[in-house]
Design an enzyme around this catalytic site. Structure first.
Site, PDB file in Angstrom:
ATOM      1  CG  HIS A 118      -0.248   0.166   2.531  1.00  0.00           C
ATOM      2  ND1 HIS A 118       0.399  -1.004   3.164  1.00  0.00           N
ATOM      3  CD2 HIS A 118      -0.046   1.450   3.432  1.00  0.00           C
ATOM      4  CE1 HIS A 118       1.047  -0.704   4.406  1.00  0.00           C
ATOM      5  NE2 HIS A 118       0.663   0.587   4.241  1.00  0.00           N
ATOM      6  CG  HIS A 269       4.914   1.084   2.833  1.00  0.00           C
ATOM      7  ND1 HIS A 269       4.176   2.319   2.341  1.00  0.00           N
ATOM      8  CD2 HIS A 269       4.525   0.890   3.798  1.00  0.00           C
ATOM      9  CE1 HIS A 269       3.522   2.699   3.476  1.00  0.00           C
ATOM     10  NE2 HIS A 269       3.394   1.970   4.282  1.00  0.00           N
ATOM     11  NE  ARG A 286       2.586   6.694   8.390  1.00  0.00           N
ATOM     12  CZ  ARG A 286       1.332   6.162   8.111  1.00  0.00           C
ATOM     13  NH1 ARG A 286       1.251   5.015   7.939  1.00  0.00           N
ATOM     14  NH2 ARG A 286       0.295   6.918   8.283  1.00  0.00           N
TER      15      ARG A 286
HETATM   16  C1  SIN Z   1       3.421   0.845   7.450  1.00  0.00           C
HETATM   17  O1  SIN Z   1       2.629   0.320   6.753  1.00  0.00           O
HETATM   18  O2  SIN Z   1       2.887   2.107   7.209  1.00  0.00           O
HETATM   19  C2  SIN Z   1       4.019   0.556   8.530  1.00  0.00           C
HETATM   20  C3  SIN Z   1       5.433  -0.240   7.923  1.00  0.00           C
HETATM   21  C4  SIN Z   1       5.983  -1.286   8.796  1.00  0.00           C
HETATM   22  O3  SIN Z   1       5.530  -1.413   9.763  1.00  0.00           O
HETATM   23  O4  SIN Z   1       7.154  -1.568   8.303  1.00  0.00           O
END
Ligand code: SIN
Length: 313
Positions: A118, A269, A286
């Site tokens: 996504h 990602h 994030r």
């Molecule tokens: C996400 O999907 O934004 C998190 C990515 C992760 O946990 O590595």
């Protein structure tokens, strides 16, 4: 191949053929020189996701770093009360944070579309332009994140398919694949009280590079709106399979102090699914930057079905 921008003293080491580069020579906790900002932007245009090691960032410093590249959004449209006190821009990614935010069952539900590649929050009318994820705590092994380059995915399609999908538009919806609207957990209340859904072009023209990118993803794209449901399913299957081709992707192994900075318009990602099978917690933080409204090759912009423009925090 390793390239050095002498004027910025950034060392840029590509990590795969299409996606991801390691950047050395920048201390992200201090204000960057204009040349460094330009060098990072140029590297993002080429590699879609950049990785930095051994950075000393706290919440405030992470926000200050991001603010040099755009306006920082609130953590997430469904952040609720889960942001750390005093930092509404921070979206913590950990099993405990997800359970608190959405309810304990939601996190474990698997999408029928397979792995959840996504871009962040594409159901918004203006999904974030960039995301910056910082590792505070990671297990000794496991918990890697994968990234892929959706400009490369588009370029790899045959010309006939590219022309066909250039015309299409698709609905993106929070809970597109896991019926969040019907959930009795917290996620259900969040989605029912503030449904997020938009119609985006299936091919987006990147506002800075002018590249065409495949702009659907298996986590949030519900259907292609102007096709019959069965046609939509098969076209999306094709695109999801292309997105998941390993040759376009890179896999990043986190260490405490690692930072990943990606262009959320040109990279998808995939969060890990293995980290609960290894010892040690995984806590990342994030932030996202305010994005523009996507535009397709025909010059037509996305339309909101429900949900507000996601502006600065
Ligand atoms: C996400 O999907 O934004 C998190 C990515 C992760 O946990 O590595």
């Amino acid at each position: 191949m390793t390239a050095t921008h002498t004027e910025t003293r950034l060392k840029i080491t590509p990590l795969s053929g299409w996606t991801g580069a390691l950047i050395e020579g920048a201390d992200l906790s201090a204000p960057l020189a204009v040349e460094q900002i330009d060098g990072i932007r140029a590297a993002l245009h080429q590699w879609k996701v950049l990785f930095f090691r051994d950075q000393s960032l706290d919440h405030a410093a992470q926000i200050a770093f991001g603010a040099q590249f755009g306006d920082v959004t609130p953590g997430h449209p469904y952040e609720g009360d889960s942001a750390p006190a005093g930092f509404p821009q921070i979206h913590t990614v950990s099993p405990a944070a997800y359970d608190h935010r959405y309810g304990t069952k939601y996190r474990k539900r698997l999408s029928p579309n397979g792995p959840g590649w996504h871009a962040d929050v594409t159901p918004l009318i203006n999904p974030p332009s960039h995301s910056i994820l910082r590792a505070e705590q990671v297990p000794a092994y496991g918990g890697d994140t994968q990234f892929t380059n959706v400009a490369a995915v588009y370029a790899g399609l045959s010309e006939t398919v590219r022309e066909f999908i250039d015309e299409l538009r698709a609905e993106h919806r929070f809970g597109a694949t896991v019926s969040a609207e019907r959930s009795a957990e917290k996620i259900g209340d969040l989605v029912r009280s503030n449904p997020l859904a938009s119609i985006h072009p299936v091919v987006r023209v990147h506002p800075e590079t002018g590249e065409k990118v495949v702009y659907v993803n298996p986590s949030f794209t519900r259907e292609i709106v102007n096709l019959a449901p069965r046609e939509s399913r098969h076209v999306l299957e094709l695109l999801f399979e292309e997105i998941a081709r390993p040759e376009y992707s890179v896999r990043f192994k986190w260490e405490p102090g690692s930072v990943a900075f990606w262009d959320n318009r040109a990279a998808l990602h995939l969060a890990p699914r293995d980290f609960e099978h290894v010892e040690g917690d995984r806590v990342l933080h994030r932030i996202t930057l305010v994005g523009d409204v996507p535009v397709g090759p025909d010059g037509v912009a996305s339309e909101s079905i429900s949900g507000d423009y996601f502006g600065a925090a």
